[in-house]
Design a protein around this motif. Structure first.
Motif, mmCIF file in Angstrom:
data_model
loop_
_atom_site.group_PDB
_atom_site.id
_atom_site.type_symbol
_atom_site.label_atom_id
_atom_site.label_comp_id
_atom_site.label_asym_id
_atom_site.label_seq_id
_atom_site.Cartn_x
_atom_site.Cartn_y
_atom_site.Cartn_z
ATOM 1 N N ASP A 72 0.770 -1.124 0.019
ATOM 2 C CA ASP A 72 0.009 0.037 0.104
ATOM 3 C C ASP A 72 0.996 1.217 -0.047
ATOM 4 N N GLU A 106 -1.987 -6.093 -5.605
ATOM 5 C CA GLU A 106 -1.778 -5.934 -6.861
ATOM 6 C C GLU A 106 -1.550 -4.526 -7.181
ATOM 7 N N TYR A 107 -0.996 -3.943 -8.284
ATOM 8 C CA TYR A 107 -0.662 -2.687 -8.719
ATOM 9 C C TYR A 107 -1.864 -1.713 -8.601
ATOM 10 N N LEU A 108 -1.966 -0.521 -7.712
ATOM 11 C CA LEU A 108 -3.127 0.269 -7.723
ATOM 12 C C LEU A 108 -3.331 0.782 -8.951
ATOM 13 N N TRP A 109 -4.522 1.150 -9.343
ATOM 14 C CA TRP A 109 -5.143 2.049 -10.108
ATOM 15 C C TRP A 109 -4.375 2.066 -11.603
ATOM 16 N N GLN A 110 -4.341 0.586 -12.015
ATOM 17 C CA GLN A 110 -3.768 -0.004 -13.338
ATOM 18 C C GLN A 110 -2.430 0.748 -13.469
ATOM 19 N N ARG A 111 -1.487 0.804 -12.663
ATOM 20 C CA ARG A 111 -0.273 1.285 -12.591
ATOM 21 C C ARG A 111 -0.228 2.894 -13.373
ATOM 22 N N GLU A 112 -1.201 3.640 -13.176
ATOM 23 C CA GLU A 112 -1.228 4.869 -13.884
ATOM 24 C C GLU A 112 -1.207 5.896 -12.821
ATOM 25 N N VAL A 113 -1.222 5.658 -11.426
ATOM 26 C CA VAL A 113 -1.199 6.735 -10.571
ATOM 27 C C VAL A 113 0.307 6.819 -9.814
ATOM 28 N N GLN A 119 5.675 0.588 -5.790
ATOM 29 C CA GLN A 119 5.127 -0.618 -5.146
ATOM 30 C C GLN A 119 5.801 -1.856 -5.119
ATOM 31 N N MET A 150 -2.873 -7.429 -12.955
ATOM 32 C CA MET A 150 -2.408 -6.246 -12.017
ATOM 33 C C MET A 150 -1.547 -6.900 -11.040
#
Length: 219
Positions: A72, A106-113, A119, A150
């Motif tokens: 997180d 998993e990677y948060l927010w599709q790795r976009e943020v 992470q 993800m």
């Protein structure tokens, strides 16, 4: 090699702890993995598990833990999950187990943020902390490959990269057969985990889903 089964195979069907463990021994399994919650398990439940396994000559090998908060972006959340995983390590040591089976997130927010590298770095940091704690208890941490788009560890390649980057003798891989199938990791790819794996899950799937026996998939 010892062949075991996780006790939740029975508890998910509404079978109580003692009866489930007795069934596991009666069927002929050599050992058992215990699925529980380290933060809330009662002293009575621990006593029941330990005494039943001893009576049935059923060694406890591993305690699975899903700890998505280890990666997180909030430090207090990571700190909590490190403390929670340490409780699992303590419980595993109390049960005489060999490892905890750790599922990262998993990677948060599709790795976009949030940068994927951040992470990944948090996972390395927290796993090294847990590796040190596990080493003091003479236990290992077996990482689970999760075949979702993800997931941090969603292929044999990413598992190898993580184990190498972590570079901790107590943090190694679990090989889950169905998860390898679902991540398109063929038998030849498993060779890459030579010297990096300490636990194996033998499981099945329909080639599309990991949980084909969920009620909504029943026909």
């Amino acid at each position: 090699m010892k062949l075991g089964i996780i006790n939740s195979a029975f508890s998910q069907a509404g079978v109580d702890t003692t009866t489930g463990l007795k069934h596991i021994a009666r069927i002929g399994f050599d050992c058992v993995d215990i699925f529980t919650e380290s933060m809330t398990i009662s002293a009575e439940e621990k006593r029941l598990i330990a005494s039943t396994c001893e009576k049935e000559d059923l060694p406890i090998m591993s305690l699975p833990v899903v700890a998505t908060g280890l990666i997180d972006f909030n430090q207090p959340v990571r700190d909590f999950h490190v403390a929670r995983c340490k409780r699992y390590i303590d419980l595993a040591a109390e049960f005489g187990a060999k490892n905890i089976l750790l599922v990262l997130g998993e990677y948060l927010w599709q790795r976009e943020v949030i940068a994927a590298a951040d992470q990944w770095g948090w996972a390395i940091e927290t796993c090294r902390i847990l590796g040190d704690y596990a080493d003091a208890k003479n236990l290992d941490i077996a990482l689970e490959l999760e075949p979702f788009r993800m997931s941090l560890l969603n292929s044999v390649g990413e598992m190898v990269r993580f184990v190498d980057d972590c570079a901790h003798p107590r943090v190694l891989a679990n090989i889950d057969i169905s998860h390898c199938v679902l991540s398109d990791s063929g038998p030849e790819s498993i060779q890459r985990l030579k010297g990096k794996a300490i636990h194996v899950h033998i499981s099945d799937c329909d080639g599309k889903y990991t949980a084909i026996f969920r009620p909504e998939r029943a026909s």
